[in-house]
Design an enzyme around this catalytic site. Structure first.
Site, PDB file in Angstrom:
ATOM      1  N   MET A 272       0.845  -1.190   0.000  1.00  0.00           N
ATOM      2  CA  MET A 272       0.000   0.000   0.000  1.00  0.00           C
ATOM      3  C   MET A 272       0.880   1.240   0.000  1.00  0.00           C
ATOM      4  O   MET A 272       1.795   1.367   0.811  1.00  0.00           O
ATOM      5  CB  MET A 272      -0.921   0.004   1.227  1.00  0.00           C
ATOM      6  CG  MET A 272      -1.718   1.280   1.381  1.00  0.00           C
ATOM      7  SD  MET A 272      -2.800   1.587  -0.043  1.00  0.00           S
ATOM      8  CE  MET A 272      -3.089   3.345   0.119  1.00  0.00           C
ATOM      9  N   GLU A 273       0.558   2.179  -0.903  1.00  0.00           N
ATOM     10  CA  GLU A 273       1.426   3.330  -1.173  1.00  0.00           C
ATOM     11  C   GLU A 273       1.142   4.520  -0.269  1.00  0.00           C
ATOM     12  O   GLU A 273       1.039   5.668  -0.735  1.00  0.00           O
ATOM     13  CB  GLU A 273       1.260   3.758  -2.641  1.00  0.00           C
ATOM     14  CG  GLU A 273      -0.098   4.351  -3.007  1.00  0.00           C
ATOM     15  CD  GLU A 273      -1.163   3.341  -3.395  1.00  0.00           C
ATOM     16  OE1 GLU A 273      -2.204   3.762  -3.920  1.00  0.00           O
ATOM     17  OE2 GLU A 273      -0.954   2.141  -3.180  1.00  0.00           O
ATOM     18  N   GLU A 305       4.850   0.453  -6.060  1.00  0.00           N
ATOM     19  CA  GLU A 305       4.397   1.335  -4.984  1.00  0.00           C
ATOM     20  C   GLU A 305       5.123   2.672  -5.037  1.00  0.00           C
ATOM     21  O   GLU A 305       4.540   3.716  -4.734  1.00  0.00           O
ATOM     22  CB  GLU A 305       4.622   0.656  -3.629  1.00  0.00           C
ATOM     23  CG  GLU A 305       3.879  -0.653  -3.459  1.00  0.00           C
ATOM     24  CD  GLU A 305       2.421  -0.556  -3.850  1.00  0.00           C
ATOM     25  OE1 GLU A 305       1.690   0.263  -3.250  1.00  0.00           O
ATOM     26  OE2 GLU A 305       1.994  -1.302  -4.760  1.00  0.00           O
TER      27      GLU A 305
END
Length: 465
Positions: A272-273, A305
């Protein structure tokens, strides 16, 4: 008032109405993750939020999102806000808004073990507690009160009170620490303007390895029991290769002053970025020798990401119906970067093997859908976060890049990042940049391809060869 099991899904209509009414300037978020005796709190934590925002039509009403176990206080411009009818799926109604407003919410919120909000994990090996946040698409409201939609960006100033032996990471670089005998409070620098879903907090007795590159503080984080397996040298090498390639080809420096990458337990997706504070599934820490294709897949995920820091954090799409473009661009850019900046020069084979072959199979099964799909509410958008949206969309972008030419494509991306830095866009904004850079009309492509679902009405501009 228990929030367990509540999924308050924001609709497209409500989000558009709120975005048309308010502009959010800043958040100050104060979290107490201790039990008062210097130990980790167990089921709930204290969250205090001050939101500064303006209103285009004073006197109107809106709502602020929060999924609270208990609300202690809510004030608007110094006056109490009535919250006796508060429900987690409705938020708190705020009325008679002024042109300039300060909203304060003091509440107890719950830790989760669902991968939403502030996730809590106890290591079965040494009994240590680890926290990490996961907010996409609209779960920031599970850690602090906010206007939880991507097109209401703001600056964030976060501080957290934690046990003395914990490490803490957030979107801003650590500013200073206040220590007491039983706990400490970490103050983080104010961020650039980012969307609430991209904010983050990670806390616990993490093992941390740090270095610096090109003026950027780099960090690698994992549980202490996994630290013997953290191959920091290899991970930093991929990270610096990516940062250098993206800076050169995107024409814009990395937008933050630090870049932490955290490998966290019980993570429900690969990565998750979060802005400058990216989380990864722990499976990317290899406990034994593995085939090189697994190292390639890990590098691909790291670079994907990282691409989001530009296309997602620096510039974010206005609403979730265009999230296919966010994920598809990062997927495409990661393969391009991997091919040109790392030892995996056959990156497109990794792309085909890792994601594209899965699309061929998925498209033969229900439910199948186009890469771009309408998102009438957040729930609909979340259902469509899948390999079709990301990999099929990335294939479309690769075809588009071939159509306009790679240099024209990258030239448009550079123009796009400069024009829309720290803002929100739609697909139309990117297409305009591509037309300007390439001199080719994309009207037919936009009608026949995935662009047909863009909310903006596409009008073909005059483009001269």
């Amino acid at each position: 008032m228990k929030p367990t099991g509540v999924d308050p899904y924001l609709t497209t209509v409500d989000a558009a109405i709120r975005a048309d009414l308010i502009e959010v300037l800043s958040y100050v978020v104060e979290l107490d993750l201790t039990d008062g005796s210097g130990n980790p709190s167990w089921n709930t934590f204290r969250s205090k939020t001050k939101i500064t925002f303006t209103v285009r039509r004073p006197g109107e009403t809106t709502f602020v999102d929060v999924v609270a176990d208990k609300i202690h206080l809510a004030t608007l411009n110094g006056s109490d806000v009535e919250f006796s009818s508060y429900a987690p799926d409705k938020g708190i109604r705020i009325e008679n808004l002024a042109a300039e407003n300060i909203l304060f919410i003091d509440a107890d919120l719950q830790y989760t073990n669902s991968g939403k909000g502030l996730h809590k994990f106890v290591d079965p090996i040494d009994g240590q507690t680890y926290l990490y946040s996961q907010f996409q698409t609209t779960d920031a409201k599970r850690m602090y009160a906010c206007f939880d939609q991507p097109d209401l960006k703001a600056t964030f100033t976060i501080r957290a009170k934690v046990p003395n032996h914990w490490e803490v990471a957030s979107n801003g670089r650590e500013n200073h620490v206040e220590r007491l005998a039983e706990s400490k409070t970490i103050y983080f620098e104010t961020t650039e303007r980012i969307s609430p879903y991209a904010t983050s907090l990670m806390a616990g007795p993490y093992h941390v390895v740090r270095t610096q590159h090109d003026g950027i503080d780099l960090g690698l984080w994992c549980r202490k029991t996994l630290s013997p397996h953290l191959d920091a040298e290899e991970l930093f090498k991929i990270t610096t290769q990516g940062l250098d390639w993206y800076r050169t080809n995107f024409g814009t420096r990395y937008a933050f002053n630090k870049y932490d990458q955290l490998f966290v337990p019980e993570f429900h997706t690969d990565a998750m970025e979060n802005a400058s504070c990216v989380t990864f599934r722990e499976r990317f820490i290899f406990k034994s020798k593995v085939p090189d294709d697994l190292y390639a897949r890990r590098a691909y995920t790291i670079l994907r990401e990282m691409a989001h820091i530009w296309f997602g954090n620096l510039v974010m799409l206005r609403w979730w119906e265009n999230s296919w473009l966010n994920g598809s661009f990062a997927t495409y850019a990661a393969a391009l970067c991997m091919e040109n900046a790392t030892r995996w020069t056959e990156a497109w084979l990794v792309f085909v093997d890792t994601v594209k072959n899965r699309v061929y199979g998925q498209n033969q099964l229900p439910p199948k859908h186009p890469a771009a799909a309408d998102a009438l509410d957040v729930q609909t958008a979340e259902i469509n976060f899948d390999v079709i949206r990301y990999a099929q969309g990335a294939s479309v972008l690769r075809q588009l890049s071939a159509y306009v030419g790679r240099e024209a494509f990258l030239g448009a991306i550079r123009e796009y990042f400069v024009e829309h830095a720290h803002g929100n866009t739609t697909l139309t904004d990117l297409l305009r940049a591509l037309e300007h850079s390439s001199g080719r009309s994309l009207n037919r492509w936009s009608v026949q391809g995935v662009a047909r679902n863009d909310r903006d009405q596409w009008v073909e501009p005059e483009v001269h060869p």
